[in-house]
Design an enzyme around this catalytic site. Structure first.
Site, mmCIF file in Angstrom:
data_model
loop_
_atom_site.group_PDB
_atom_site.id
_atom_site.type_symbol
_atom_site.label_atom_id
_atom_site.label_comp_id
_atom_site.label_asym_id
_atom_site.label_seq_id
_atom_site.Cartn_x
_atom_site.Cartn_y
_atom_site.Cartn_z
ATOM 1 N N SER A 135 0.964 -1.320 -0.020
ATOM 2 C CA SER A 135 -0.007 -0.102 -0.006
ATOM 3 C C SER A 135 0.814 1.092 -0.085
ATOM 4 C CB SER A 135 -0.756 -0.262 1.254
ATOM 5 O OG SER A 135 -1.746 1.241 1.191
ATOM 6 N N LYS A 163 -2.890 5.191 -2.497
ATOM 7 C CA LYS A 163 -3.857 5.836 -1.736
ATOM 8 C C LYS A 163 -4.182 7.043 -2.573
ATOM 9 C CE LYS A 163 -3.888 3.873 2.321
ATOM 10 N NZ LYS A 163 -5.099 3.334 2.884
ATOM 11 N N ASP A 238 -13.725 -1.261 2.804
ATOM 12 C CA ASP A 238 -12.827 -1.350 3.954
ATOM 13 C C ASP A 238 -13.680 -1.101 5.327
ATOM 14 O OD1 ASP A 238 -10.938 -1.368 6.259
ATOM 15 O OD2 ASP A 238 -9.668 -0.530 4.845
ATOM 16 N N LYS A 262 -9.774 -7.019 7.599
ATOM 17 C CA LYS A 262 -8.951 -6.784 8.763
ATOM 18 C C LYS A 262 -9.430 -7.095 9.996
ATOM 19 C CE LYS A 262 -7.287 -2.254 6.713
ATOM 20 N NZ LYS A 262 -7.337 -1.013 6.738
HETATM 21 O O1 OSB Z 1 -7.102 1.945 4.540
HETATM 22 O O2 OSB Z 1 -5.877 0.213 4.145
HETATM 23 C C1 OSB Z 1 -6.109 1.194 4.741
HETATM 24 C C2 OSB Z 1 -3.238 1.642 6.901
HETATM 25 C C3 OSB Z 1 -3.775 2.305 8.009
HETATM 26 C C4 OSB Z 1 -5.055 2.288 8.075
HETATM 27 C C5 OSB Z 1 -5.774 1.928 6.928
HETATM 28 C C6 OSB Z 1 -5.094 1.707 5.773
HETATM 29 C C7 OSB Z 1 -3.745 1.311 5.546
HETATM 30 C C8 OSB Z 1 -3.031 0.939 4.701
HETATM 31 C C9 OSB Z 1 -1.887 0.181 4.827
HETATM 32 O O3 OSB Z 1 -3.482 0.872 3.394
HETATM 33 C C10 OSB Z 1 -1.775 -1.368 4.745
HETATM 34 C C11 OSB Z 1 -0.543 -1.915 5.186
HETATM 35 O O4 OSB Z 1 0.423 -1.933 4.727
HETATM 36 O O5 OSB Z 1 -0.433 -2.345 6.398
HETATM 37 MG MG MG Z 2 -8.241 0.586 3.282
#
Ligand code: OSB
Ligand code: MG
Length: 370
Positions: A135, A163, A238, A262
């Site tokens: 990411s 992002k 998400d 998650k």
């Molecule tokens: O929206 O997926 C997300 C990190 C912190 C909070 C939200 C998100 C993220 C990431 C990082 O996109 C994902 C990672 O590499 O852990």
């Molecule tokens: Mg996300």
């Protein structure tokens, strides 16, 4: 079985580089690490919570208070015969799922050590390796973005997530797609758009993306259902999916074609597995998201991602993508083919570097049964 001792630690660990999304920018993690002890066995867990309530409604302070004043007292009173007893111990306490999750993960790790079983085996995992990507946060300009993506591709990652936010969406995505026409590519908006942006979001259709993640508000499944027919790219939820009930509502409403799981967002593995199974029954793929976890949360994420319906690469990069030094002595490294190997040793498999954990600890509390 009753837990004999609980320890929680607030930790701060700086990232290799700052991480920026549509809603926040952070220099490092402010997570809570949980340790449970029973009769010589230890279980570790992580609550991978934001310092500020910008991803979900909780933050490090609220998790600390909920764990201290409600969750740990309930857990210490509960006679546990399996990790499946944990949600019941927390049932009276509404929401606060991130706070609950780290304690549940630690109970799974503890039972893994007591029973000599890997967390992946306990959860129903079927894979020996899990596919992963990176990411990539918002960068200062497109040239920098292309350099950053290029470095991750050189490291061997085979799926990139960008992002996005208004003013940093179409052009950066176009630039990455033009440079790497065959790259597995997806974007994540972290809830920054509204339904009125549907036409704008449809401009992303030309880039052949795997998915658009959480374009609309964090608590809004209804408008995502209205967006789905207006965009050709699959919509992935998400933030909006905080429980298996939310997943069921989203599937019944056709609010998404893919779900990011998650387990921390969902309050633990028990309900996360229900989402996995529900999506499998609906032929909806899931993938494992990330919260920039330390080596402890990372190992438990890898265990869950070994379940069969995790059919898209996860946001579970190798530890070195996040931290120069981690609180485990056995970090994951990236395999050929952009995968991580699922641990087969008891529990989550993380070997905690207790001396370094002490160094990164900002505050700690200890609890025993009254
Ligand atoms: O929206 O997926 C997300 C990190 C912190 C909070 C939200 C998100 C993220 C990431 C990082 O996109 C994902 C990672 O590499 O852990
Ligand atoms: Mg996300």
């Amino acid at each position: 079985m009753h837990i004999e001792r609980v320890e929680i630690r607030r930790v701060y660990m700086p990232y290799v580089s700052p991480f920026e999304t549509s809603g926040w920018r952070e220099e490092g993690i402010h997570h809570i690490i949980i340790r449970l002890d029973v009769d010589g066995a230890t279980g570790w867990g992580e609550t991978p919570i934001g310092r500020n309530p910008f991803y979900n409604e909780e933050n490090t302070d609220t998790c600390w208070i909920l764990q201290r004043d409600y969750l740990i007292p309930s857990l210490l009173q509960t006679d546990l015969s399996s990790p499946y007893d944990v949600p019941g111990a927390f049932a009276k306490i509404r929401g606060n799922r991130m706070a609950k999750s780290g304690l549940e993960f630690a109970v799974w790790d503890l039972f893994g050590h007591i029973e000599g079983r890997s967390m992946a085996a306990m959860l129903g995992g079927t894979r020996s390796e899990v596919a992963v990507g990176v990411s990539v946060g918002i960068q200062k300009d497109i040239d920098t973005l292309l350099d950053v993506v290029g470095e991750y591709l050189d490291d061997g990652y085979r799926r990139i997530k960008l992002k996005i936010k208004p003013g940093w969406d179409i052009e950066p995505t176009r630039a990455v797609r033009e440079k790497w026409p065959d790259l597995a590519l997806q974007v994540d908006a972290n809830s920054i758009y509204t339904l009125g942006d549907a036409e704008h979001l449809a401009e992303l259709d030309e880039f052949n993306l795997l998915l658009i993640e959480q374009p609309l508000p964090h608590d809004d499944i209804f408008d995502h259902a209205k967006l789905v027919p207006q965009v050709n790219t699959p919509i992935c939820l998400d933030e909006s999916i905080v429980s298996s009930d939310h997943a069921r509502w989203a599937l019944e409403m056709n609010a998404c074609g893919i779900i990011n799981i998650k387990p921390s967002r969902i309050g633990g593995f028990v309900d996360a597995i229900r989402i996995h199974d529900l999506c499998q029954a609906h032929n909806v793929p899931v993938w494992h998201g990330g919260m920039l976890e330390s080596g402890i949360g990372r190992a438990s994420n890898v265990a869950l991602a070994s379940l069969p319906n995790f059919s898209l690469p996860g946001d579970i990069s190798a530890n070195s993508r996040y931290f120069h030094r981690d609180i485990v002595t056995n970090p994951f490294t990236l395999n050929e083919g952009s995968t991580l190997t699922v641990p087969t040793t008891p529990g989550c498999g993380a070997i905690v570097d207790e001396a370094y954990l002490e160094e990164v600890t900002v505050d700690k509390l200890e609890f025993r049964p009254q």
